[in-house]
Scaffold this motif. Structure first.
Motif: not given
Length: 141
Positions: A41-65
């Motif tokens: 999941l972090r790899f897909y985020e690094d590649r721009g495929l997913l874009s979770p929002r951040r709450e501190g250091t936590a990644r929060i994904y929505d229905a679109r992600d």
């Protein structure tokens, strides 16, 4: 059914849809649901495929992600590269904002079939060679 009852069903339906759209997921939630690693999941985020929002250091994904992850994994299952999947997601986003599927064209499907059949032929050839090598090693032992 009275108009007020019908209206209540419509409001309830809209409320459920809104709740589904606003539902959030942690990285662990999605990893468990889709059977992938946190690193994936972090790899897909690094590649721009997913874009979770951040709450501190936590990644929060929505229905679109979540939906995009489903599409990414389906694309990988069909043998597409992440670059190809990114392009498909970009096309889909441009059309309606939601990546509901890969939205493949006939030429893409035919090209991927040819590609996978070529890979299968190469794998079969490698397996035959390895089996012959194994038989020689067993006979020599």
């Amino acid at each position: 059914m009275s108009n007020s009852v019908a209206m209540n069903f419509a409001v309830l339906s809209e409320t459920r849809e809104e709740a589904a759209e606003t539902k959030s997921y942690t990285i662990g939630d999605l990893a468990r649901e889709f059977g992938v690693t946190l690193r994936t999941l972090r790899f897909y985020e690094d590649r721009g495929l997913l874009s979770p929002r951040r709450e501190g250091t936590a990644r929060i994904y929505d229905a679109r992600d979540r939906e995009r992850l489903s599409v990414i994994l389906k694309g990988k299952q069909l043998g597409f590269t992440l670059t190809e999947i990114r392009a498909m997601l970009a096309e889909e986003r441009g059309s309606n904002g939601v990546a509901a599927n890969l939205n493949l064209s006939l030429p893409q499907v035919e090209d991927q079939i040819r590609h996978l059949e070529q890979q299968r032929a190469e794998i079969e050839e490698a397996l035959a060679e390895l089996r012959a090598c194994r038989a020689r090693l067993i006979d020599a032992a």
